[in-house]
Design a protein around this motif. Structure first.
Motif, PDB file in Angstrom:
ATOM      1  N   UNK A  74       4.529   3.958  -9.703  1.00 28.19           N
ATOM      2  CA  UNK A  74       2.954   3.243  -9.045  1.00 28.19           C
ATOM      3  C   UNK A  74       2.265   5.071  -8.471  1.00 28.19           C
ATOM      4  N   UNK A  75       3.370   6.014  -7.719  1.00 27.19           N
ATOM      5  CA  UNK A  75       3.242   7.152  -6.891  1.00 27.19           C
ATOM      6  C   UNK A  75       3.649   8.294  -8.029  1.00 27.19           C
ATOM      7  N   UNK A  76       3.425   9.328  -7.060  1.00 29.41           N
ATOM      8  CA  UNK A  76       3.278  10.295  -7.869  1.00 29.41           C
ATOM      9  C   UNK A  76       4.691  11.424  -7.582  1.00 29.41           C
ATOM     10  N   UNK A  77       5.144  12.080  -8.448  1.00 27.84           N
ATOM     11  CA  UNK A  77       6.104  13.000  -8.635  1.00 27.84           C
ATOM     12  C   UNK A  77       6.627  13.446  -7.465  1.00 27.84           C
ATOM     13  N   UNK A  78       5.701  13.836  -6.498  1.00 25.48           N
ATOM     14  CA  UNK A  78       6.658  14.126  -5.244  1.00 25.48           C
ATOM     15  C   UNK A  78       6.787  13.294  -4.153  1.00 25.48           C
ATOM     16  N   UNK A 137       0.450  -0.979   0.240  1.00 24.50           N
ATOM     17  CA  UNK A 137      -0.133   0.021  -0.215  1.00 24.50           C
ATOM     18  C   UNK A 137       0.518   1.400  -0.234  1.00 24.50           C
ATOM     19  N   UNK A 138       1.508   1.897  -1.068  1.00 22.32           N
ATOM     20  CA  UNK A 138       1.664   3.762  -1.257  1.00 22.32           C
ATOM     21  C   UNK A 138       0.939   4.513  -0.875  1.00 22.32           C
ATOM     22  N   UNK A 139      -0.586   4.672  -0.313  1.00 25.37           N
ATOM     23  CA  UNK A 139      -1.294   5.720  -0.395  1.00 25.37           C
ATOM     24  C   UNK A 139      -0.597   6.382   0.924  1.00 25.37           C
ATOM     25  N   UNK A 140      -0.116   7.393   0.903  1.00 30.00           N
ATOM     26  CA  UNK A 140      -0.261   9.008   2.031  1.00 30.00           C
ATOM     27  C   UNK A 140       1.130   8.831   2.265  1.00 30.00           C
TER      28      UNK A 140
END
Length: 232
Positions: free
Chosen positions: A54-58, A30-33
């Motif tokens: 799977x994750x955003x640029x930040x 789980x990569x959320x947050x």
């Protein structure tokens, strides 16, 4: 070379080759947050790169690897992707890793052979055997590196996984999610995937079977990994 949908992996100089374990953990965790992620024992970098996809640029991702050849190949794999600005690999052991940061998520496909004969090559022994990183060390260093709401995710064989859960619980890490992995229905369980937290939460139990009919992958496995495998 292993070609995935958004990146490719070379592992010919790595102590451990690309396998189902790494793909499972990289797709399942789980990569959320999570804004800062650490991959312990990154090898060729596959899990770190899966998490970058799977994750955003930040989101910033770091990988640490004790084996020099593996660390070099992870860096070469990274340089062929679009994520060089937010993935960083370090050649050192977890025991010698000092970071100014705390992490939201730590992932590891750790060494797991405790008693079997050591492989002849030293770098392969480090990757496969707990002499280089025992479970107690992985857990104790994780506790120092995690944020208060951070999580640890690992994949281990069935027996070793049971041992790891017991050791983790003694240190205050609470298992909040687990996946029992089987190669086929009716066969013994092969792997545990665990997610731990410092904060109590209801335990979520899951099961996944790799093969459906014949040699084909099950619909559940295909659904989990379809963002990565070219043939899905």
């Amino acid at each position: 070379m292993f070609r995935f949908k958004q990146f490719s992996i070379e592992d010919d100089r790595c102590a451990m080759k690309v396998g189902t374990d790494a793909v499972l953990l990289g797709a399942w965790v789980n990569v959320s947050k999570a804004k800062r992620i650490l991959d312990v024992g990154t090898g060729c970098g596959i899990i770190a790169l899966m998490l970058a996809q799977r994750t955003e640029e930040e989101v910033n991702i770091e990988g640490i690897e004790i084996d020099q050849q593996s660390a070099q190949q992870a860096q070469e794999n990274l340089e062929k992707t679009l994520w060089c600005n937010r993935v960083l690999f370090h050649h050192l052991s977890l025991q010698n890793f000092n970071s100014p940061y705390k992490y939201d998520l730590i992932v590891s496909n750790p060494p797991y052979f405790n008693h079997s004969q050591l492989p002849p090559k030293a770098h392969r022994a480090k990757a496969r055997h707990t002499q280089a990183l025992c479970y107690e060390e992985l857990i104790s260093h994780t506790m120092l590196l995690l944020k208060k709401k951070g999580r640890l995710a690992v994949i281990l064989p069935h027996t070793e996984g049971n041992d790891f859960v017991n050791i983790a619980s003694l240190s205050g890490l609470i298992c909040i999610r687990q996946l029992a992995f089987y190669s086929r229905e009716g066969k013994p369980q092969e792997r545990w995937l665990f997610e731990f937290s410092l904060n109590p939460a209801p335990l979520k139990k899951e099961k996944l079977v790799l093969h459906g009919v014949g040699e084909s992958w099950s619909p559940d496995y295909q659904s989990l990994t379809k963002a990565f495998y070219l043939k899905l």
